[in-house]
Enzyme design. Structure first.
Site, PDB file in Angstrom:
ATOM      1  N   GLY A  86       0.803  -1.402   0.071  1.00 27.18           N
ATOM      2  CA  GLY A  86      -0.108  -0.074  -0.067  1.00 27.18           C
ATOM      3  C   GLY A  86       0.829   1.224   0.051  1.00 27.18           C
ATOM      4  N   ASP A 115      -6.926 -10.998   3.244  1.00 28.31           N
ATOM      5  CA  ASP A 115      -7.859 -10.086   3.367  1.00 28.31           C
ATOM      6  C   ASP A 115      -8.151  -9.810   4.902  1.00 28.31           C
ATOM      7  OD1 ASP A 115      -9.635  -8.078   3.457  1.00 28.31           O
ATOM      8  OD2 ASP A 115     -10.960  -8.816   1.850  1.00 28.31           O
ATOM      9  N   ALA A 164      -5.100   0.214   5.710  1.00 24.61           N
ATOM     10  CA  ALA A 164      -6.240   1.365   6.001  1.00 24.61           C
ATOM     11  C   ALA A 164      -6.782   1.721   4.390  1.00 24.61           C
ATOM     12  CB  ALA A 164      -5.457   2.519   6.570  1.00 24.61           C
ATOM     13  N   THR A 207      -7.583   4.967   3.180  1.00 26.24           N
ATOM     14  CA  THR A 207      -7.112   6.358   3.401  1.00 26.24           C
ATOM     15  C   THR A 207      -7.858   7.351   2.628  1.00 26.24           C
ATOM     16  OG1 THR A 207      -5.231   6.184   1.863  1.00 26.24           O
ATOM     17  CG2 THR A 207      -4.836   5.431   4.275  1.00 26.24           C
ATOM     18  N   THR A 231      -3.496   7.957  12.386  1.00 22.84           N
ATOM     19  CA  THR A 231      -3.692   9.360  11.775  1.00 22.84           C
ATOM     20  C   THR A 231      -3.954  10.547  12.459  1.00 22.84           C
ATOM     21  OG1 THR A 231      -4.696  10.397   9.881  1.00 22.84           O
ATOM     22  CG2 THR A 231      -5.954   8.788  11.225  1.00 22.84           C
ATOM     23  N   ASP A 232      -3.559  11.691  12.113  1.00 19.90           N
ATOM     24  CA  ASP A 232      -3.719  12.917  12.904  1.00 19.90           C
ATOM     25  C   ASP A 232      -5.292  13.056  12.647  1.00 19.90           C
ATOM     26  OD1 ASP A 232      -3.943  13.727  10.386  1.00 19.90           O
ATOM     27  OD2 ASP A 232      -2.770  15.525  10.807  1.00 19.90           O
ATOM     28  N   TYR A 254     -13.496   8.820   8.077  1.00 17.80           N
ATOM     29  CA  TYR A 254     -11.855   8.348   8.115  1.00 17.80           C
ATOM     30  C   TYR A 254     -11.384   8.343   9.503  1.00 17.80           C
ATOM     31  CZ  TYR A 254      -6.855   7.970   7.484  1.00 17.80           C
ATOM     32  OH  TYR A 254      -5.584   7.506   7.494  1.00 17.80           O
ATOM     33  N   LYS A 261     -10.479   5.106  12.130  1.00 18.55           N
ATOM     34  CA  LYS A 261      -8.962   4.887  12.636  1.00 18.55           C
ATOM     35  C   LYS A 261      -9.050   4.979  14.116  1.00 18.55           C
ATOM     36  CE  LYS A 261      -5.824   4.476  10.541  1.00 18.55           C
ATOM     37  NZ  LYS A 261      -5.031   3.261  10.223  1.00 18.55           N
TER      38      LYS A 261
END
Length: 186
Positions: free
Chosen positions: A53, A82, A106, A108, A146-147, A168, A172
């Site tokens: 990825g 998967d 992820a 994204t 992630t932020d 998103y 996460k």
């Protein structure tokens, strides 16, 4: 650099070195005495999920300098799986028998997450739930987040201040919470 006709992941696996990765500090310690007691001096097996990825190839390359790397992906990795499928996840983890899993899978695409929040939840949360359920307690888990789990304002942010503003970020954050259920997760 990739040689013609060779898989970049396979090439990196054959170049793997034997220094363990110190998950407690997130860096390579200066001496063996800096390692947490649960690490041995042997080469560790590092499973990188999402190996093909956006972030995965970089993680595979970095991890290959620290141990024996197995790249897991839905397509094109050393090990195909998967992670949304619980039984497939369990089988893949038994085959890989890793000491550490670096989870970089992820969805994204923020716009797609907004349009299809159920898909975002499956990829960004359910895959982690499946990993945690299948991982032995001794196996370390590193979750890449992630932020976007924080409010839409400039950082730095503090732990406990999570307030995602989009699908998103919510998916996460749910993945983070699932990862924290693993006894050796960070």
């Amino acid at each position: 650099r990739q040689r013609p006709g060779r898989s970049p992941t396979r090439e990196r696996v054959t170049r793997a070195r034997t220094w363990p990765l110190c998950m407690h500090h997130g860096l390579i310690p200066a001496s063996a005495t800096d390692f947490p007691l649960w690490w041995s001096a042997r080469a560790i097996r590092i499973l990188v999920t999402g190996a093909t990825g956006l972030l995965g190839p970089y993680l595979v390359e970095a991890a290959s300098r620290r141990g024996n790397v197995i790249g897991l992906a839905r397509r094109g990795g050393d090990l195909l799986c998967d992670l949304v499928e619980a039984e497939a996840t369990s089988t893949a983890l038994r085959r890989a028998d890793p000491d550490v899993v670096v989870h970089a899978v992820a969805l994204t695409d923020v716009d797609r997450c907004e349009r299809e929040p159920e898909v975002a939840d499956r990829v960004n949360r359910q895959a982690v739930v499946n990993l945690v359920a299948a991982l032995p307690p001794r196996t370390g888990l590193v979750y890449v987040s992630t932020d976007q789990v924080y409010p839409d304002c400039p950082g730095p942010h503090r732990e406990g201040g999570e307030r995602p503003v989009n699908a998103y970020g919510r998916s996460k954050l749910a993945g983070e919470l699932a990862a924290l259920r693993h006894s050796a997760g960070l």
